[in-house]
Design an enzyme around this catalytic site. Structure first.
Site, PDB file in Angstrom:
ATOM      1  N   LYS A   1      27.105  43.048  65.477  1.00  0.00           N
ATOM      2  CA  LYS A   1      27.560  43.636  66.731  1.00  0.00           C
ATOM      3  C   LYS A   1      28.352  44.894  66.416  1.00  0.00           C
ATOM      4  O   LYS A   1      29.324  44.865  65.671  1.00  0.00           O
ATOM      5  CB  LYS A   1      28.437  42.638  67.492  1.00  0.00           C
ATOM      6  CG  LYS A   1      28.997  43.221  68.761  1.00  0.00           C
ATOM      7  CD  LYS A   1      29.600  42.162  69.610  1.00  0.00           C
ATOM      8  CE  LYS A   1      30.196  42.777  70.857  1.00  0.00           C
ATOM      9  NZ  LYS A   1      30.820  41.773  71.695  1.00  0.00           N
TER      10      LYS A   1
ATOM     11  N   LYS B   1      23.218  43.889  68.404  1.00  0.00           N
ATOM     12  CA  LYS B   1      23.721  44.441  69.659  1.00  0.00           C
ATOM     13  C   LYS B   1      24.484  45.722  69.416  1.00  0.00           C
ATOM     14  O   LYS B   1      25.292  45.730  68.488  1.00  0.00           O
ATOM     15  CB  LYS B   1      24.649  43.390  70.262  1.00  0.00           C
ATOM     16  CG  LYS B   1      25.221  43.708  71.576  1.00  0.00           C
ATOM     17  CD  LYS B   1      26.074  42.556  71.962  1.00  0.00           C
ATOM     18  CE  LYS B   1      26.823  42.941  73.196  1.00  0.00           C
ATOM     19  NZ  LYS B   1      27.921  42.071  73.415  1.00  0.00           N
TER      20      LYS B   1
HETATM   21  C1  PBG Z   1      32.367  40.420  74.535  1.00  0.00           C
HETATM   22  C2  PBG Z   1      31.063  41.028  74.846  1.00  0.00           C
HETATM   23  C3  PBG Z   1      30.758  42.380  75.121  1.00  0.00           C
HETATM   24  C4  PBG Z   1      29.414  42.401  75.488  1.00  0.00           C
HETATM   25  C5  PBG Z   1      28.924  41.098  75.393  1.00  0.00           C
HETATM   26  N1  PBG Z   1      29.961  40.269  74.973  1.00  0.00           N
HETATM   27  C6  PBG Z   1      31.620  43.580  75.202  1.00  0.00           C
HETATM   28  C7  PBG Z   1      32.439  44.020  74.063  1.00  0.00           C
HETATM   29  O1  PBG Z   1      32.325  43.548  72.934  1.00  0.00           O
HETATM   30  O2  PBG Z   1      33.263  44.881  74.319  1.00  0.00           O
HETATM   31  C8  PBG Z   1      28.653  43.627  75.923  1.00  0.00           C
HETATM   32  C9  PBG Z   1      27.412  43.379  76.721  1.00  0.00           C
HETATM   33  C10 PBG Z   1      26.917  44.566  77.454  1.00  0.00           C
HETATM   34  O3  PBG Z   1      27.423  45.696  77.321  1.00  0.00           O
HETATM   35  O4  PBG Z   1      25.964  44.374  78.231  1.00  0.00           O
HETATM   36  N2  PBG Z   1      32.846  40.439  73.283  1.00  0.00           N
END
Ligand code: PBG
Length: 339
Positions: free
Chosen positions: A203, A264
Site C-alpha cells: 500500500k 493499492k
Molecule cells: C485506510 C484506507 C484508505 C483507503 C482504504 N483503506 C485510506 C488511507 O490509507 O489513507 C483508500 C481507499 C480509496 O482511496 O478508495 N487505511
C-alpha cells in the site's frame, strides 16, 4: 516466439471480425472479479448521502445495507468491502471505537449476513476512520510518528471483533510491521480458523486516496485544514518509487499467514501487481481507489471520455494478473456485463 514475416503473418486477420476477436481474447472480466467497496455511516436520520468528490457513490445508512447485499447478490458480485464513517463524537486519539463489538462495522456485518449468509464480507483493519487525527494508528507524544507495536495491539482487537461478528476476510490496510502474524495468531487462538487475511501488503503513500478520506470523514476533522485530506502517511505506507520493497512486504506477509495480498492504488501500480502475481502465485488483488474513480467518472460525466474506459481500465488489472479488483464501479460494470 517465432513469427513468419508479412504477408504470411497478418496480425489483423484475427482482429477482423467480432467472433474471432472474442475467441482470441486473452483476458475477460466477469462479475466474479469484482469487490464492491461500500461506505456506511452511523446517522440513520441522514439517509444515503452522495459523496461530492465521488459522483454516484454514496455513504449509506444501516437501513440500506440489506438492499446493497440484495443488489450485489443479483449482480453476481462475490463480496462487498465495508468502510465506516462514524460521528466525530465517537472518535478519539486511540480509535477505541474500532474495538467496540457493537460498532457500525460489526452491526453492518450482521445485517449483511442476515440478508445473505453466502455473500463475502471484507473489512479493513486500520484506525483512520476511528481516530480524531485521521492516522491509521496511535501517535507518539510529539503527535508525529505512528507507533507500530502499540497500534498492532489495537488492530488485533479490531480484527477479532469483526471476525466474531461474521466478517469473512480481515484486510489490514494499516501497513504496521508484524501485524499479519499477530492477527493470525489471535484468530487461531479464538478458534476462527477459516477467517481469511487479505493483506494490503503493498500500500503506497498515495495522493489518490483524497476522495476516500472525504468519504469516511477523516479529511476535514474538527474543522482542521483541508490539507489534512492529503495527510502525510509516508512514515508507514510505501514510497511510490519502490517495487522491490513490495516483494519483500508480500514475502513477509505470506510467511506470517496472509491468504491473499493487495496492491493499492491500482492503475499507477500495475507493474507491482504483475511482479507480485508472477513471483508469488497467490491470489493478488488490486484496488482501483477513490482518486482513480474520481478521474474516470468525472471525465465520463463531462463527456470527455466514453464510458467504455471503465471496462478498459478494469481489464488492465486482469492483464496484469489480478485475481480480483476493488472498484467503486463494481455495481455499474456488473450490470453491464449481465446484459
Ligand atoms: C485506510 C484506507 C484508505 C483507503 C482504504 N483503506 C485510506 C488511507 O490509507 O489513507 C483508500 C481507499 C480509496 O482511496 O478508495 N487505511
Amino acid at each position: 516466439m517465432s513469427l513468419q514475416s508479412y504477408p504470411k503473418t497478418r496480425l489483423r486477420r484475427t482482429r477482423a471480425s467480432d467472433w474471432s476477436r472474442r475467441l482470441v481474447a486473452e483476458n475477460t472480466l466477469t462479475a466474479n472479479d469484482l469487490i464492491w467497496p461500500v461506505f456506511i455511516h452511523d446517522r440513520d436520520d441522514e439517509g444515503d448521502v452522495e459523496i461530492s468528490s465521488m459522483p454516484g457513490v454514496y455513504r449509506y445508512s444501516l437501513k440500506s445495507v440489506p438492499n446493497i447485499v440484495k443488489k450485489a447478490t443479483e449482480l453476481g458480485i462475490p463480496a462487498i468491502a465495508l468502510f465506516p464513517n462514524i460521528s466525530d463524537d465517537k472518535k478519539n486519539s486511540k480509535g477505541t471505537e474500532a474495538t467496540n463489538p457493537t460498532n457500525i462495522v460489526c452491526q453492518a456485518i450482521k445485517i449483511a449476513k442476515a440478508e445473505n449468509p453466502n455473500i463475502g464480507i471484507i473489512c479493513d483493519v486500520a484506525l483512520d476512520p476511528f481516530t480524531d487525527h485521521g492516522h491509521d494508528g496511535l501517535l507518539d507524544s510529539n503527535n508525529e510518528n505512528v507507533m507500530n507495536d502499540e497500534t498492532v495491539e489495537i488492530l488485533i482487537q479490531q480484527a477479532i471483533v469483526q471476525a466474531k461478528a461474521g466478517c469473512d476476510v480481515i484486510a489490514p490496510s494499516d501497513m504496521m510491521d508484524g501485524r499479519i502474524g499477530l492477527i493470525r495468531e489471535a484468530l487461531e487462538a479464538e478458534g476462527l480458523h477459516n477467517t481469511q487475511i487479505m493483506s494490503y501488503a503493498a500500500k503506497y503513500a498515495s495522493g489518490f486516496y483524497g476522495p476516500f478520506r472525504d468519504a469516511i470523514g477523516s479529511a476535514d476533522l474538527k474543522g482542521k485544514d483541508k490539507e489534512l485530506q492529503f495527510r502525510d502517511k509516508r512514515g508507514y505506507q510505501m514510497d511510490p518509487a519502490n517495487s522491490d520493497e513490495a516483494l519483500r512486504e508480500v514475502a513477509l506477509d505470506i510467511y506470517e499467514g496472509a491468504d491473499s495480498v493487495m496492491v493499492k492504488p491500482g492503475l499507477a501500480y500495475l507493474d507491482v501487481v504483475q511482479r507480485i502475481s508472477s513471483e508469488f502465485k497467490l491470489p493478488t488483488y488490486a484496488y482501483q481507489v477513490s482518486g482513480e474513480y474520481n478521474m474516470i467518472k468525472n471525465a465520463v460525466n463531462r463527456g470527455d471520455l466514453h464510458e467504455k474506459v471503465i471496462l478498459e481500465s478494469l481489464l488492465a488489472f486482469k492483464r496484469a494478473g489480478a485475481s480480483g479488483i476493488f472498484t467503486y464501479f463494481a455495481p455499474f460494470i456488473a450490470e453491464k456485463l449481465l446484459r
